[in-house]
Write a protein that holds these residues in place. Structure first.
Motif, short mmCIF file in Angstrom:
data_model
loop_
_atom_site.label_atom_id
_atom_site.label_comp_id
_atom_site.label_asym_id
_atom_site.label_seq_id
_atom_site.Cartn_x
_atom_site.Cartn_y
_atom_site.Cartn_z
N GLY A 1 3.98 85.19 -50.49
CA GLY A 1 3.96 86.19 -49.44
C GLY A 1 3.57 85.68 -48.08
N ARG A 2 3.36 84.36 -47.92
CA ARG A 2 2.99 83.81 -46.62
C ARG A 2 4.23 83.57 -45.77
N ILE A 3 4.15 83.90 -44.50
CA ILE A 3 5.24 83.62 -43.57
C ILE A 3 5.31 82.11 -43.32
N SER A 4 6.49 81.54 -43.49
CA SER A 4 6.65 80.09 -43.41
C SER A 4 7.54 79.71 -42.23
N PHE A 5 6.95 79.06 -41.23
CA PHE A 5 7.76 78.57 -40.12
C PHE A 5 8.70 77.48 -40.59
N GLU A 6 8.25 76.65 -41.54
CA GLU A 6 9.11 75.58 -42.04
C GLU A 6 10.38 76.13 -42.67
N ALA A 7 10.26 77.24 -43.42
CA ALA A 7 11.44 77.84 -44.03
C ALA A 7 12.37 78.41 -42.97
N ALA A 8 11.82 79.03 -41.94
CA ALA A 8 12.64 79.55 -40.86
C ALA A 8 13.31 78.42 -40.10
N GLN A 9 12.59 77.34 -39.91
CA GLN A 9 13.14 76.17 -39.22
C GLN A 9 14.28 75.56 -40.01
N ALA A 10 14.11 75.48 -41.33
CA ALA A 10 15.18 74.94 -42.18
C ALA A 10 16.43 75.81 -42.12
N ARG A 11 16.23 77.11 -42.10
CA ARG A 11 17.39 78.01 -42.01
C ARG A 11 18.10 77.84 -40.67
N ALA A 12 17.34 77.78 -39.60
CA ALA A 12 17.93 77.69 -38.27
C ALA A 12 18.73 76.41 -38.08
N ALA A 13 18.33 75.35 -38.79
CA ALA A 13 19.01 74.06 -38.63
C ALA A 13 20.14 73.86 -39.63
N SER A 14 20.43 74.86 -40.45
CA SER A 14 21.40 74.70 -41.53
C SER A 14 22.82 75.01 -41.09
N SER A 15 23.77 74.45 -41.81
CA SER A 15 25.16 74.82 -41.65
C SER A 15 25.35 76.23 -42.20
N PRO A 16 26.43 76.92 -41.83
CA PRO A 16 26.64 78.28 -42.36
C PRO A 16 26.63 78.33 -43.89
N THR A 17 27.20 77.31 -44.54
CA THR A 17 27.24 77.31 -46.00
C THR A 17 25.84 77.18 -46.59
N ARG A 18 25.06 76.24 -46.05
CA ARG A 18 23.70 76.05 -46.57
C ARG A 18 22.82 77.24 -46.20
N ALA A 19 23.02 77.80 -45.02
CA ALA A 19 22.23 78.95 -44.61
C ALA A 19 22.47 80.13 -45.55
N HIS A 20 23.72 80.31 -45.99
CA HIS A 20 24.02 81.38 -46.95
C HIS A 20 23.29 81.15 -48.27
N ARG A 21 23.25 79.90 -48.71
CA ARG A 21 22.56 79.58 -49.95
C ARG A 21 21.05 79.81 -49.81
N LEU A 22 20.49 79.41 -48.68
CA LEU A 22 19.06 79.63 -48.45
C LEU A 22 18.72 81.12 -48.38
N ALA A 23 19.65 81.90 -47.83
CA ALA A 23 19.42 83.35 -47.70
C ALA A 23 19.33 84.02 -49.06
N THR A 24 20.09 83.52 -50.03
CA THR A 24 20.02 84.10 -51.37
C THR A 24 18.70 83.74 -52.05
N GLN A 25 18.11 82.60 -51.67
CA GLN A 25 16.85 82.17 -52.26
C GLN A 25 15.66 82.84 -51.58
N ARG A 26 15.70 82.88 -50.25
CA ARG A 26 14.61 83.46 -49.48
C ARG A 26 15.20 84.29 -48.34
N PRO A 27 15.45 85.55 -48.58
CA PRO A 27 16.01 86.41 -47.52
C PRO A 27 15.07 86.50 -46.32
N ALA A 28 15.65 86.66 -45.17
CA ALA A 28 14.87 86.76 -43.95
C ALA A 28 14.55 88.21 -43.62
#
Length: 289
Positions: free
Chosen positions: A83-110
């Motif tokens: 339940g902790r807000i993670s800047f690292e996770a947000a940073q990883a999403r922001a730096a991802s390609s659309p394909t990887r960002a979609h995969r990350l969104a299914t794991q950790r929705p924003a």
């Protein structure tokens, strides 16, 4: 209102202001984002003005629930399993390609934590007082579906409550508290209308060079506010990915005051470093400005 829009910024202060004309909001450790709901779709804008819709597709989808003509200012955040807000996770999403960002969104929705309204279907509301914009924002979000990831930031007009938040919520990913004058309009740039206190204050630093390669920088040589050039700790992979496209290497070698060699760069790049480390040999780069 034309895209991109300049965002309002806050001034760092040693302590929260007091008085009856202040409201206090929690400052979350995520990615600043402007959410545009237009007549023909949705656009998500980073603080820099860059279009980041592709990296935050889950938030783009959710923002279709907003009425056309709405522009919000807020923070895109991602929470970990505890339940902790993670800047690292947000940073990883922001730096991802659309394909990887979609995969990350299914794991950790924003989630999108809105803290201001810039425009409503009725028109531009930036000149209106913060208290009116806050009320309009709450009314707008109250009409959204219950399970939407778009929420209003927690706010209070009680100074003691704000200080309690500041001292007790750090472990949950709350960076600090932002104080806003109830009578203030929304203005881009640094003004006294928004003031902030943070747990770990950051400072701006200019990138002088890097170690590793321009495509895969390992660390940055940064010029600190006191003029000293120091080598940072090793960059995280998401941060290195974001910084790499901005590096324009020079052919010569250069050295920090500590004797560490680095490849100098010609383009001016600004990063944020943890302020507490600027007095020592170790510097931690936290984000690209």
């Amino acid at each position: 209102m034309n895209r991109p829009v300049s965002v309002a910024l806050s001034q760092s202060v040693p302590e929260l202001p007091t008085g009856t004309d202040w409201s206090y909001e929690v400052k979350l450790d995520g990615h600043r984002m402007i959410m545009w709901r237009t007549d023909d779709g949705v656009r998500l804008q980073a603080r820099s003005g860059r279009d980041v819709t592709a990296a935050w597709g889950d938030l783009a989808l959710a923002s279709h629930h907003l009425p056309a003509g709405t522009v919000l200012d807020g923070e895109a955040v991602i929470t970990t399993e505890n339940g902790r807000i993670s800047f690292e996770a947000a940073q990883a999403r922001a730096a991802s390609s659309p394909t990887r960002a979609h995969r990350l969104a299914t794991q950790r929705p924003a989630h999108y934590i809105a803290f201001d309204a810039l425009q409503l279907p009725s028109g531009d509301v930036r000149p209106r007082p913060y208290s009116e914009r806050r009320a309009a924002l709450l009314n707008l979000l109250a009409e959204l579906p219950a399970n939407t990831p778009i929420q209003a930031v927690s706010a209070t007009t009680d100074h003691d409550t704000a200080l309690t938040w500041h001292t007790t919520l750090h472990s949950q990913g709350v960076e600090g508290i932002v104080a806003k004058r109830a009578t203030s309009p929304y203005r881009a740039g640094h003004t006294g209308a928004w003031q902030k206190i943070r747990h770990a204050e950051t400072a701006k630093a200019t990138v002088a060079g890097y170690t590793g390669t321009a495509r895969q920088p390992q660390a940055l040589a940064v010029r600190l506010p006191n003029g000293r050039i120091a080598l940072s700790q090793r960059l995280t992979t998401p941060l290195a990915t974001r910084i790499a496209p901005h590096l324009v290497p020079q052919p010569e070698r250069a050295y920090t005051q500590g004797g560490d060699a680095y490849t100098p760069v010609s383009a001016e790049i600004i990063v944020e470093v943890v302020a507490g480390t600027t007095r020592h040999a170790v510097v931690t780069v936290v984000r690209l400005r």
